[in-house]
Motif scaffolding. Structure first.
Motif, PDB file in Angstrom:
ATOM      1  N   SER A   1       0.845  -1.185   0.000  1.00 34.48           N
ATOM      2  CA  SER A   1       0.000   0.000   0.000  1.00 34.48           C
ATOM      3  C   SER A   1       0.879   1.233   0.000  1.00 34.48           C
ATOM      4  O   SER A   1       1.905   1.282   0.698  1.00 34.48           O
ATOM      5  CB  SER A   1      -0.904  -0.010   1.237  1.00 34.48           C
ATOM      6  OG  SER A   1      -1.722   1.133   1.280  1.00 34.48           O
ATOM      7  N   GLY A   2       0.503   2.231  -0.793  1.00 32.70           N
ATOM      8  CA  GLY A   2       1.259   3.473  -0.863  1.00 32.70           C
ATOM      9  C   GLY A   2       0.333   4.660  -0.928  1.00 32.70           C
ATOM     10  O   GLY A   2      -0.888   4.537  -0.763  1.00 32.70           O
ATOM     11  N   GLY A   3       0.917   5.832  -1.189  1.00 33.46           N
ATOM     12  CA  GLY A   3       0.128   7.052  -1.210  1.00 33.46           C
ATOM     13  C   GLY A   3      -0.851   7.122  -2.361  1.00 33.46           C
ATOM     14  O   GLY A   3      -1.892   7.772  -2.261  1.00 33.46           O
ATOM     15  N   MET A   4      -0.531   6.442  -3.486  1.00 32.22           N
ATOM     16  CA  MET A   4      -1.378   6.524  -4.676  1.00 32.22           C
ATOM     17  C   MET A   4      -2.298   5.332  -4.841  1.00 32.22           C
ATOM     18  O   MET A   4      -3.374   5.449  -5.413  1.00 32.22           O
ATOM     19  CB  MET A   4      -0.509   6.637  -5.934  1.00 32.22           C
ATOM     20  CG  MET A   4       0.083   8.009  -6.176  1.00 32.22           C
ATOM     21  SD  MET A   4       1.078   8.038  -7.677  1.00 32.22           S
ATOM     22  CE  MET A   4      -0.065   7.315  -8.866  1.00 32.22           C
ATOM     23  N   ALA A   5      -1.854   4.150  -4.366  1.00 30.51           N
ATOM     24  CA  ALA A   5      -2.595   2.938  -4.714  1.00 30.51           C
ATOM     25  C   ALA A   5      -2.343   1.822  -3.722  1.00 30.51           C
ATOM     26  O   ALA A   5      -1.441   1.895  -2.880  1.00 30.51           O
ATOM     27  CB  ALA A   5      -2.193   2.485  -6.120  1.00 30.51           C
ATOM     28  N   GLU A   6      -3.173   0.790  -3.833  1.00 31.65           N
ATOM     29  CA  GLU A   6      -2.963  -0.472  -3.139  1.00 31.65           C
ATOM     30  C   GLU A   6      -2.682  -1.536  -4.188  1.00 31.65           C
ATOM     31  O   GLU A   6      -3.199  -1.463  -5.306  1.00 31.65           O
ATOM     32  CB  GLU A   6      -4.203  -0.868  -2.337  1.00 31.65           C
ATOM     33  CG  GLU A   6      -4.567   0.067  -1.207  1.00 31.65           C
ATOM     34  CD  GLU A   6      -5.861  -0.372  -0.532  1.00 31.65           C
ATOM     35  OE1 GLU A   6      -5.791  -0.925   0.577  1.00 31.65           O
ATOM     36  OE2 GLU A   6      -6.921  -0.189  -1.137  1.00 31.65           O
ATOM     37  N   VAL A   7      -1.868  -2.532  -3.814  1.00 33.06           N
ATOM     38  CA  VAL A   7      -1.556  -3.623  -4.736  1.00 33.06           C
ATOM     39  C   VAL A   7      -2.016  -4.936  -4.117  1.00 33.06           C
ATOM     40  O   VAL A   7      -1.716  -5.221  -2.950  1.00 33.06           O
ATOM     41  CB  VAL A   7      -0.049  -3.682  -5.053  1.00 33.06           C
ATOM     42  CG1 VAL A   7       0.238  -4.812  -6.047  1.00 33.06           C
ATOM     43  CG2 VAL A   7       0.431  -2.360  -5.639  1.00 33.06           C
ATOM     44  N   PHE A   8      -2.762  -5.727  -4.918  1.00 29.42           N
ATOM     45  CA  PHE A   8      -3.326  -6.985  -4.441  1.00 29.42           C
ATOM     46  C   PHE A   8      -2.859  -8.152  -5.312  1.00 29.42           C
ATOM     47  O   PHE A   8      -2.643  -7.985  -6.526  1.00 29.42           O
ATOM     48  CB  PHE A   8      -4.859  -6.955  -4.492  1.00 29.42           C
ATOM     49  CG  PHE A   8      -5.487  -5.985  -3.530  1.00 29.42           C
ATOM     50  CD1 PHE A   8      -5.911  -6.410  -2.282  1.00 29.42           C
ATOM     51  CD2 PHE A   8      -5.653  -4.655  -3.872  1.00 29.42           C
ATOM     52  CE1 PHE A   8      -6.505  -5.515  -1.390  1.00 29.42           C
ATOM     53  CE2 PHE A   8      -6.235  -3.749  -3.002  1.00 29.42           C
ATOM     54  CZ  PHE A   8      -6.665  -4.183  -1.745  1.00 29.42           C
ATOM     55  N   LEU A   9      -2.728  -9.293  -4.696  1.00 28.53           N
ATOM     56  CA  LEU A   9      -2.640 -10.546  -5.444  1.00 28.53           C
ATOM     57  C   LEU A   9      -4.055 -10.870  -5.897  1.00 28.53           C
ATOM     58  O   LEU A   9      -4.989 -10.884  -5.089  1.00 28.53           O
ATOM     59  CB  LEU A   9      -2.098 -11.669  -4.556  1.00 28.53           C
ATOM     60  CG  LEU A   9      -2.227 -13.089  -5.099  1.00 28.53           C
ATOM     61  CD1 LEU A   9      -1.403 -13.275  -6.359  1.00 28.53           C
ATOM     62  CD2 LEU A   9      -1.808 -14.103  -4.036  1.00 28.53           C
ATOM     63  N   ALA A  10      -4.224 -11.074  -7.187  1.00 31.62           N
ATOM     64  CA  ALA A  10      -5.562 -11.328  -7.730  1.00 31.62           C
ATOM     65  C   ALA A  10      -5.514 -12.476  -8.732  1.00 31.62           C
ATOM     66  O   ALA A  10      -4.518 -12.659  -9.440  1.00 31.62           O
ATOM     67  CB  ALA A  10      -6.108 -10.072  -8.395  1.00 31.62           C
ATOM     68  N   ASP A  11      -6.585 -13.238  -8.779  1.00 33.09           N
ATOM     69  CA  ASP A  11      -6.694 -14.376  -9.691  1.00 33.09           C
ATOM     70  C   ASP A  11      -7.727 -14.087 -10.767  1.00 33.09           C
ATOM     71  O   ASP A  11      -8.695 -13.348 -10.550  1.00 33.09           O
ATOM     72  CB  ASP A  11      -7.103 -15.638  -8.932  1.00 33.09           C
ATOM     73  CG  ASP A  11      -6.064 -16.074  -7.902  1.00 33.09           C
ATOM     74  OD1 ASP A  11      -4.876 -15.756  -8.116  1.00 33.09           O
ATOM     75  OD2 ASP A  11      -6.449 -16.704  -6.913  1.00 33.09           O
ATOM     76  N   ALA A  12      -7.518 -14.698 -11.940  1.00 33.07           N
ATOM     77  CA  ALA A  12      -8.475 -14.587 -13.036  1.00 33.07           C
ATOM     78  C   ALA A  12      -8.348 -15.826 -13.914  1.00 33.07           C
ATOM     79  O   ALA A  12      -7.518 -16.706 -13.665  1.00 33.07           O
ATOM     80  CB  ALA A  12      -8.228 -13.322 -13.849  1.00 33.07           C
ATOM     81  N   VAL A  13      -9.185 -15.891 -14.939  1.00 36.51           N
ATOM     82  CA  VAL A  13      -9.173 -17.016 -15.886  1.00 36.51           C
ATOM     83  C   VAL A  13      -9.055 -16.432 -17.287  1.00 36.51           C
ATOM     84  O   VAL A  13      -9.759 -15.478 -17.639  1.00 36.51           O
ATOM     85  CB  VAL A  13     -10.461 -17.855 -15.763  1.00 36.51           C
ATOM     86  CG1 VAL A  13     -10.466 -18.974 -16.795  1.00 36.51           C
ATOM     87  CG2 VAL A  13     -10.588 -18.427 -14.351  1.00 36.51           C
ATOM     88  N   ASP A  14      -8.147 -16.982 -18.101  1.00 38.65           N
ATOM     89  CA  ASP A  14      -7.958 -16.440 -19.440  1.00 38.65           C
ATOM     90  C   ASP A  14      -9.014 -16.996 -20.403  1.00 38.65           C
ATOM     91  O   ASP A  14      -9.907 -17.761 -20.004  1.00 38.65           O
ATOM     92  CB  ASP A  14      -6.539 -16.694 -19.957  1.00 38.65           C
ATOM     93  CG  ASP A  14      -6.212 -18.168 -20.137  1.00 38.65           C
ATOM     94  OD1 ASP A  14      -7.153 -18.996 -20.244  1.00 38.65           O
ATOM     95  OD2 ASP A  14      -5.022 -18.512 -20.201  1.00 38.65           O
ATOM     96  N   LEU A  15      -8.922 -16.625 -21.677  1.00 38.69           N
ATOM     97  CA  LEU A  15      -9.921 -17.007 -22.668  1.00 38.69           C
ATOM     98  C   LEU A  15      -9.958 -18.511 -22.911  1.00 38.69           C
ATOM     99  O   LEU A  15     -10.955 -19.053 -23.397  1.00 38.69           O
ATOM    100  CB  LEU A  15      -9.641 -16.279 -23.990  1.00 38.69           C
ATOM    101  CG  LEU A  15      -9.785 -14.744 -23.943  1.00 38.69           C
ATOM    102  CD1 LEU A  15      -9.400 -14.134 -25.278  1.00 38.69           C
ATOM    103  CD2 LEU A  15     -11.214 -14.362 -23.569  1.00 38.69           C
ATOM    104  N   ARG A  16      -8.880 -19.202 -22.587  1.00 39.65           N
ATOM    105  CA  ARG A  16      -8.832 -20.666 -22.752  1.00 39.65           C
ATOM    106  C   ARG A  16      -9.288 -21.409 -21.499  1.00 39.65           C
ATOM    107  O   ARG A  16      -9.221 -22.630 -21.442  1.00 39.65           O
ATOM    108  CB  ARG A  16      -7.417 -21.105 -23.118  1.00 39.65           C
ATOM    109  CG  ARG A  16      -6.922 -20.554 -24.456  1.00 39.65           C
ATOM    110  CD  ARG A  16      -5.458 -20.878 -24.677  1.00 39.65           C
ATOM    111  NE  ARG A  16      -4.627 -20.246 -23.658  1.00 39.65           N
ATOM    112  CZ  ARG A  16      -3.303 -20.394 -23.568  1.00 39.65           C
ATOM    113  NH1 ARG A  16      -2.666 -21.178 -24.419  1.00 39.65           N
ATOM    114  NH2 ARG A  16      -2.619 -19.776 -22.623  1.00 39.65           N
TER     115      ARG A  16
END
Length: 311
Positions: A27-42
């Motif tokens: 976390s910083g002054g401009m933004a937060e950073v998260f580990l995030a999951d997703a699924v691609d087109l395949r």
């Protein structure tokens, strides 16, 4: 943009666009950073470092960073995967680097009472300088030089992949001479203890400013301490120490590395290495002359040993 060090902060899993937020990585002054999951087109799952803009940050500031990342592609720079918006908050999806950041690695070594090996220190800074050399010479898609300066080189913005790659990230305060990107002249943006003398004075910046910051990082890695840190937390005291740039190097330090540090940390820009390539050349010559040239595989095994990474 890391999962190893420091320990991620667990957050309730929640959907953000097509991403599922797992843990907060920073976390910083401009933004937060998260580990995030997703699924691609395949239908294949993948993970990213998802940077979410804070609600009080002007949208154009975040857009500048996203636009800049879209122009940059180099193995020593963190890569952009996607830019978007969900629930009214802009985001940048970036490659996830599971080896953590340099600051976390330094803390892990300190806790284990182990020094940062000089060959690894030089290697890390060499890789950062390779990324900076490309960054400083980057052009627009039409071929116009951007005249970029990173402005925030510090251990928290240097990352490791699980395979031993070293990458520079976080371009949120980068400045460009030829396009309207970054803080206005006169604004000393960047992490306080890694500002260059000219940065503390709000002067127009050149690549030599980033060279100074790399010099500070190299000093920390080689000697285990910041060259200009003071007990006082008053920013004016810290900036005065940086402007003076008085070095006290031990006689035990390799003489060539000592000379390199003195030039990299010269308070006068004229006396300093002017480009990332000049400093990289000096460090590469030291590596070749001394036979201290770690391979990526060496770095991978070392990271696994220090951080307990698997694979």
């Amino acid at each position: 943009m890391h999962v190893a060090v420091p320990r991620p902060v667990e957050v309730p899993s929640r959907r953000f666009g097509r991403y599922l937020l797992r843990t907060r990585l920073g976390s910083g002054g401009m933004a937060e950073v998260f580990l995030a999951d997703a699924v691609d087109l395949r239908g294949q799952p993948f993970s990213v470092a998802l940077k979410l803009m804070r609600k009080d940050v002007p949208a154009e500031v975040f857009a500048d960073e996203a636009d800049l990342m879209g122009l940059l592609e180099h193995p020593n720079l963190v890569q952009l995967l996607e830019v978007g918006e969900a629930f009214g908050r802009p985001f940048i999806a970036m490659e996830l680097l599971v080896g953590g950041d340099l600051g976390g690695l330094m803390r892990a070594l300190c806790e284990q009472r182990r020094p940062f090996p000089p060959d690894m220190a030089v290697h890390v800074c060499l890789e950062v300088l390779r990324g900076l050399a490309y960054f400083h010479r980057a052009r627009t898609r039409s071929g116009r030089p951007l005249g970029l300066v990173h402005g925030d080189v510090n251990p928290a913005n240097v990352f490791f992949s699980g395979g031993g790659e070293v990458k520079l990230g976080d371009f949120g305060v980068a400045r460009a001479r030829s396009v309207d990107i970054g803080p206005a002249d006169g604004v000393a943006a960047g992490k306080l203890h890694y500002l260059s003398p000219e940065q503390t004075r709000g002067e127009p910046l050149t690549p030599a400013s980033d060279v100074f910051a790399v010099g500070i990082v190299l000093h920390e890695l080689l000697l285990g301490r910041h060259p200009f840190r003071r007990e006082e937390t008053d920013p004016d005291v810290v900036m005065t120490a940086i402007r003076g740039a008085r070095l006290s190097l031990p006689d035990t330090l390799d003489r060539t590395l000592a000379a390199i540090l003195r030039r990299a940390l010269a308070p006068d820009v004229v006396s300093r290495y002017h480009t990332a390539g000049e400093l990289a050349g000096a460090l590469l010559t030291w590596s070749l002359d001394t036979g201290n040239s770690p391979t990526r595989e060496d770095v991978r095994h070392w990271l696994a040993d220090v951080l307990g990474l698997i694979g």
